[in-house]
Design a protein around this motif. Structure first.
Motif, PDB file in Angstrom:
ATOM      1  N   SER A   4     -42.477 -74.172 -82.088  1.00 30.98           N
ATOM      2  CA  SER A   4     -42.658 -72.929 -82.844  1.00 30.98           C
ATOM      3  C   SER A   4     -42.346 -71.707 -81.991  1.00 30.98           C
ATOM      4  O   SER A   4     -41.788 -70.718 -82.474  1.00 30.98           O
ATOM      5  N   SER A   5     -42.695 -71.758 -80.690  1.00 30.80           N
ATOM      6  CA  SER A   5     -42.447 -70.600 -79.824  1.00 30.80           C
ATOM      7  C   SER A   5     -40.955 -70.319 -79.708  1.00 30.80           C
ATOM      8  O   SER A   5     -40.531 -69.162 -79.724  1.00 30.80           O
ATOM      9  N   SER A  26     -52.419 -70.360 -88.653  1.00 27.36           N
ATOM     10  CA  SER A  26     -52.263 -71.765 -88.268  1.00 27.36           C
ATOM     11  C   SER A  26     -53.611 -72.405 -87.957  1.00 27.36           C
ATOM     12  O   SER A  26     -53.871 -73.557 -88.323  1.00 27.36           O
ATOM     13  N   HIS A  85     -38.666 -70.964 -81.961  1.00 29.80           N
ATOM     14  CA  HIS A  85     -38.193 -70.392 -83.225  1.00 29.80           C
ATOM     15  C   HIS A  85     -38.620 -68.938 -83.381  1.00 29.80           C
ATOM     16  O   HIS A  85     -37.842 -68.104 -83.851  1.00 29.80           O
ATOM     17  N   SER A 126     -48.691 -67.877 -93.238  1.00 28.53           N
ATOM     18  CA  SER A 126     -48.595 -68.880 -92.172  1.00 28.53           C
ATOM     19  C   SER A 126     -49.636 -69.982 -92.378  1.00 28.53           C
ATOM     20  O   SER A 126     -49.355 -71.156 -92.122  1.00 28.53           O
ATOM     21  N   SER A 129     -42.399 -77.704 -77.296  1.00 25.97           N
ATOM     22  CA  SER A 129     -43.186 -77.965 -78.499  1.00 25.97           C
ATOM     23  C   SER A 129     -44.506 -78.610 -78.126  1.00 25.97           C
ATOM     24  O   SER A 129     -44.542 -79.726 -77.598  1.00 25.97           O
ATOM     25  N   GLN A 135     -43.519 -69.694 -88.441  1.00 29.15           N
ATOM     26  CA  GLN A 135     -44.693 -70.079 -87.659  1.00 29.15           C
ATOM     27  C   GLN A 135     -45.458 -71.205 -88.343  1.00 29.15           C
ATOM     28  O   GLN A 135     -45.810 -72.204 -87.704  1.00 29.15           O
ATOM     29  N   THR A 170     -43.281 -74.579 -88.264  1.00 27.90           N
ATOM     30  CA  THR A 170     -42.914 -75.167 -86.967  1.00 27.90           C
ATOM     31  C   THR A 170     -44.087 -75.384 -86.025  1.00 27.90           C
ATOM     32  O   THR A 170     -43.948 -76.113 -85.046  1.00 27.90           O
ATOM     33  N   GLU A 171     -45.248 -74.773 -86.301  1.00 27.15           N
ATOM     34  CA  GLU A 171     -46.391 -74.916 -85.387  1.00 27.15           C
ATOM     35  C   GLU A 171     -46.805 -76.366 -85.217  1.00 27.15           C
ATOM     36  O   GLU A 171     -47.145 -76.806 -84.112  1.00 27.15           O
ATOM     37  N   ALA A 210     -48.542 -73.780 -93.045  1.00 35.14           N
ATOM     38  CA  ALA A 210     -49.001 -74.740 -92.035  1.00 35.14           C
ATOM     39  C   ALA A 210     -49.804 -75.870 -92.679  1.00 35.14           C
ATOM     40  O   ALA A 210     -49.650 -77.042 -92.309  1.00 35.14           O
TER      41      ALA A 210
END
Length: 265
Positions: free
Chosen positions: A23-24, A51, A26, A226, A165, A13, A16-17, A230
């Protein structure tokens, strides 16, 4: 949840956020490939909260200046560059908020298929490449226009489609409108703040309506891990984006999309 699951989901999270890789997608795919049970709403809230804390801390000085200028603009009716950027972030959030309320059920049920995600990864990856190579300009985020806000805000609504994304589609739209890489990325990150607040609010509402056991240790670890990952992701992405460009992320999206088609088709 065991601690390996907490660690991996938190890092996934956090990393990839804010990268243009979804991110969703993944977070949906990790349990699929690992055979883990769903992590639950409480942990999802924790990951998004981490995040949110990361982007707020990273842009704390910008946010303080933007807030001061925004409140001043309400009184003087003469917004400066910081106030205009604050208004851009607020107004650019409206389309995704409306789309989320209108299509929430469809998104959560019909569109979470790995094949839909593969299409989103590939199609919007190609769009990112095209924007970066053919349309990228030189304007920073402080020179954003209301036309830019409209286009980027409406594009952000497409991020509700898994695999798109949120950061990827907003950076793509900003590049299409002639912003530079750093300006497009910074505006995308600032635009994420109200969106993550809305997402946390909706998840928290659902969590309160359907009480479930909460592993508070896992939740706390999720917020911290996270958030740290992030923060580092934002820092290094902005530091290297001028040199590396968008092509590594485009290649990753296309490869991942092809793998998903091969596995699930």
């Amino acid at each position: 949840m065991d601690w390996l699951q907490v660690l991996i989901l938190s890092l996934v999270q956090g990393i990839t956020e804010f990268l243009p890789v979804s991110s969703s997608a993944h977070l949906i795919l990790v349990p699929v490939f690992s055979n883990w049970d769903d992590q639950g709403l409480a942990f999802d809230v924790a990951l998004h909260l981490g995040s949110l804390m990361a982007v707020v801390v990273y842009f704390r000085q910008d946010l303080a200046t933007m807030s001061t200028s925004w409140f001043r603009s309400l009184r003087t009716r003469r917004p400066d560059a910081d106030a205009r950027l604050a208004w851009a972030v607020l107004l650019g959030t409206i389309p995704v908020g409306l789309a989320g309320l209108a299509f929430k059920d469809t998104i959560e049920t019909v569109l979470r298929s790995p094949l839909y995600m593969s299409a989103g990864l590939i199609v919007f990856g190609v769009a990112l490449a095209w924007a970066d190579l053919r349309h990228r300009g030189a304007r920073p985020e402080y020179q954003i226009t209301w036309k830019d806000v409209l286009v980027v805000g409406c594009a952000q609504a497409l991020a509700l489609f898994p695999g798109t994304s949120r950061s990827g589609i907003t950076i793509t739209a900003a590049l299409f409108m002639g912003m530079n890489r750093e300006g497009a990325s910074r505006f995308s990150f600032l635009l994420s703040i109200p969106v993550i607040v809305l997402a946390c609010g909706l998840q928290l509402k659902s969590l309160l309506e359907t009480p479930e056991p909460v592993q508070w240790g896992a939740v706390a670890a999720g917020v911290v891990l996270s958030g740290l990952s992030a923060y580092l992701c934002i820092h290094y992405f902005l530091a290297f984006i001028k040199r590396i460009g968008m092509m590594p992320f485009v290649a990753y999206r296309i490869i991942l999309g092809v793998i998903l088609i091969g596995v699930f088709a």
